[in-house]
Design an enzyme around this catalytic site. Sequence first.
Site, short mmCIF file in Angstrom:
data_model
loop_
_atom_site.label_atom_id
_atom_site.label_comp_id
_atom_site.label_asym_id
_atom_site.label_seq_id
_atom_site.Cartn_x
_atom_site.Cartn_y
_atom_site.Cartn_z
N LYS A 262 0.87 -1.19 0.00
CA LYS A 262 0.00 0.00 0.00
C LYS A 262 0.90 1.24 0.00
O LYS A 262 1.67 1.45 0.93
CB LYS A 262 -0.91 0.01 1.23
CG LYS A 262 -1.66 1.35 1.43
CD LYS A 262 -2.59 1.35 2.65
CE LYS A 262 -3.16 2.75 2.93
NZ LYS A 262 -4.02 2.80 4.13
N ASP A 267 -2.64 10.37 3.17
CA ASP A 267 -4.03 9.98 3.40
C ASP A 267 -4.73 11.06 4.22
O ASP A 267 -4.66 11.07 5.45
CB ASP A 267 -4.06 8.62 4.13
CG ASP A 267 -5.48 8.14 4.38
OD1 ASP A 267 -6.43 8.76 3.82
OD2 ASP A 267 -5.65 7.15 5.12
N LYS A 274 -9.91 13.20 7.96
CA LYS A 274 -9.33 12.90 9.26
C LYS A 274 -9.19 14.18 10.08
O LYS A 274 -8.89 15.23 9.52
CB LYS A 274 -7.92 12.30 9.08
CG LYS A 274 -7.88 10.90 8.53
CD LYS A 274 -6.44 10.42 8.43
CE LYS A 274 -6.34 9.04 7.80
NZ LYS A 274 -6.93 7.96 8.61
N ASP A 285 1.70 6.73 5.17
CA ASP A 285 0.72 5.73 4.76
C ASP A 285 1.18 4.95 3.52
O ASP A 285 0.43 4.18 2.94
CB ASP A 285 -0.64 6.41 4.51
CG ASP A 285 -1.82 5.50 4.77
OD1 ASP A 285 -1.66 4.50 5.49
OD2 ASP A 285 -2.91 5.79 4.24
N ASP A 344 -12.14 7.26 3.79
CA ASP A 344 -10.90 7.04 4.52
C ASP A 344 -10.51 5.55 4.53
O ASP A 344 -9.42 5.20 4.97
CB ASP A 344 -11.05 7.59 5.94
CG ASP A 344 -9.72 7.80 6.63
OD1 ASP A 344 -8.67 7.74 5.94
OD2 ASP A 344 -9.72 8.04 7.85
N GLU A 346 -9.46 3.84 2.15
CA GLU A 346 -8.96 3.91 0.78
C GLU A 346 -7.91 2.85 0.48
O GLU A 346 -7.76 2.43 -0.66
CB GLU A 346 -8.39 5.31 0.50
CG GLU A 346 -6.93 5.55 0.92
CD GLU A 346 -6.67 5.39 2.41
OE1 GLU A 346 -7.63 5.51 3.20
OE2 GLU A 346 -5.51 5.14 2.80
N ARG A 348 -7.69 -0.29 1.18
CA ARG A 348 -8.24 -1.57 0.69
C ARG A 348 -8.68 -1.44 -0.76
O ARG A 348 -8.68 -2.42 -1.50
CB ARG A 348 -9.37 -2.03 1.62
CG ARG A 348 -10.54 -1.10 1.66
CD ARG A 348 -11.45 -1.35 2.86
NE ARG A 348 -10.88 -0.86 4.11
CZ ARG A 348 -11.45 -1.00 5.30
NH1 ARG A 348 -12.61 -1.63 5.40
NH2 ARG A 348 -10.88 -0.54 6.39
N1 BES Z 1 -4.12 4.80 6.79
C1 BES Z 1 -5.23 4.55 7.64
C2 BES Z 1 -4.91 3.58 8.77
C3 BES Z 1 -3.92 4.05 9.80
C4 BES Z 1 -4.36 4.55 11.01
C5 BES Z 1 -2.57 3.91 9.59
C6 BES Z 1 -3.45 4.95 11.97
C7 BES Z 1 -1.65 4.32 10.54
C8 BES Z 1 -2.09 4.82 11.73
C9 BES Z 1 -6.39 3.96 6.82
O1 BES Z 1 -6.45 4.38 5.51
C10 BES Z 1 -7.63 4.40 7.48
O2 BES Z 1 -7.90 5.56 7.48
N2 BES Z 1 -8.38 3.45 8.04
C11 BES Z 1 -9.59 3.75 8.70
C12 BES Z 1 -10.61 2.71 8.31
C13 BES Z 1 -11.99 3.05 8.71
C14 BES Z 1 -12.49 4.24 7.92
C15 BES Z 1 -12.88 1.86 8.48
C16 BES Z 1 -9.33 3.73 10.20
O3 BES Z 1 -8.51 2.94 10.65
O4 BES Z 1 -9.93 4.53 10.90
ZN ZN Z 2 -4.71 4.98 4.63
MN MN Z 3 -7.55 6.19 5.28
#
Ligand code: BES
Ligand code: ZN
Ligand code: MN
Length: 492
Positions: A262, A267, A274, A285, A344, A346, A348
Amino acid sequence: MAIKASLTPAHEVEADWLVVLVSDASDLKGNTRQVDEALGGMIRAAMKRGDFESKSQEVLPLYQTAGVAATNVAVVGLGPAEAIDVRGLRLSMLTGLRFCCTNIDQSVAMIVDDTVSSRLSVSQLAETFSDSVVSGPTDSDVYKAEFKRHPFIEATLCLADIADTEQALDAGAILGSACNVVKDLVNRTANDIFPQTFAACAAEIAEDCELECVILDETHLAAEKMGALLAVARGSEKPPRIVKLTYRGAGSDAQTVALVGKGVTFDSGGYSIKPTDSMISMKADMAGAATALGVISAVASLKLPVNLSVYLGLVENMISGSAYRLGDVVTARNGTTIEIHNTDAEGRLVLADVLSYAIDDGAAAVIDLATLTGACVVALGEEVTGIFANSDELSDRITGAASSTGEFFWSMPMHPHFEPLLKSDVADCKNVGPRWGGAVTAAKFLEKFVGDTPWVHLDIAGPSWADSATAWQDAGGTASCVRTLVEVFRRE
Ligand code: BES
Ligand code: ZN
Ligand code: MN
């Protein structure tokens, strides 16, 4: 830089620093006794006074010492002798070495107390030493005029037997510099590292390592019908890229393993934006892509007899008039329609298309690396990588390799009852599940795009990044998983 093993007694090696690693079981009766005697018993006296307890990563600096050829001595604790493992050794070596490289052009010698020799081999000592010499001085102050730490100009490991250490020293240096590449990419900011510049860095590394390198641009991605990846990319002015790197160390009839990374170079969360505190570190990210790049560069430099391909999904997740929206339905490369419930989620979407591409490209097994979910960090903490797999055989290879690198992994559930949680009213699936089990539903989403191919997903959201500095590593990118994945291929 010269890194070597030497039979010369530690107290006779000329260097700016002599690092002496001592366990709590040592009353300096073994190989470290000579050093202490040369120092007039200073170490033992400090232990007796309680000024040095050999706790892990404890440092006792002795400046301008008489009696030894080195200018200064750093005595570093290894902790309890019965608990020492590769990880403990690495952390203590890094602690000592990082202590000694705050000035430029330092030379260093090291001796490791032989209370550890029943638990660790000479080649483990040598490999961990050169790895730490190379990776220890690298900090996250990449944009400063003056760095906190500097590479060593010479490093000597004092051993009683140096037969067969040469290969281990070479391997350690290769691992250390692969980790430096990963940390540097992760630490650099999103206005510096975005899909095109990341791809250019990958191409440069490919050239150095004699890897085949193909860069797919946005036109090519559209021709591949990568509707999920392209939906994420649409909000950014920076066009997306996929980089494919190929290393062929085995015959053409041998199977190819693919690493998929990834590479979200920033992000923002998109319209599911966020908050500031969560967005601040989102330049990192792309750690999955950086890690995959580090692994293939080390595998190639080690000339391992395996076939390995790497696919980096490089995209920026931004907001604009052209960004993807909540409620949009997008069609992934494999035809699956996805209703967007959260922009967010994204990573996946990016991985969905890269995974199916890698598998159609001929991968016999796939390992993906992704900073995929905050939920995985909630579940496992900041230092444990979550393993999600459809193949126990492949995940066992990773945990097996981890037992000799000392990195932490934990297998997560993938039971079928999670599947309905991704059902959508209007499309084949939606891109997020409910609040609970978020790391698992993310992995279940990915599973839809790998078919029957043996696959492991590694969620590195926690371990790829350190929020604060420790004695053994700076805050920022950590290059987690590089050593373990290289070990997987060394064991093949
Ligand atoms: N890049 C983030 C995940 C992340 C969180 C990486 C903290 C490093 C530290 C990912 O793209 C994300 O935003 N995931 C969301 C998923 C949710 C919207 C289902 C999350 O973890 O909140
Ligand atoms: Zn992300
Ligand atoms: Mn995200």
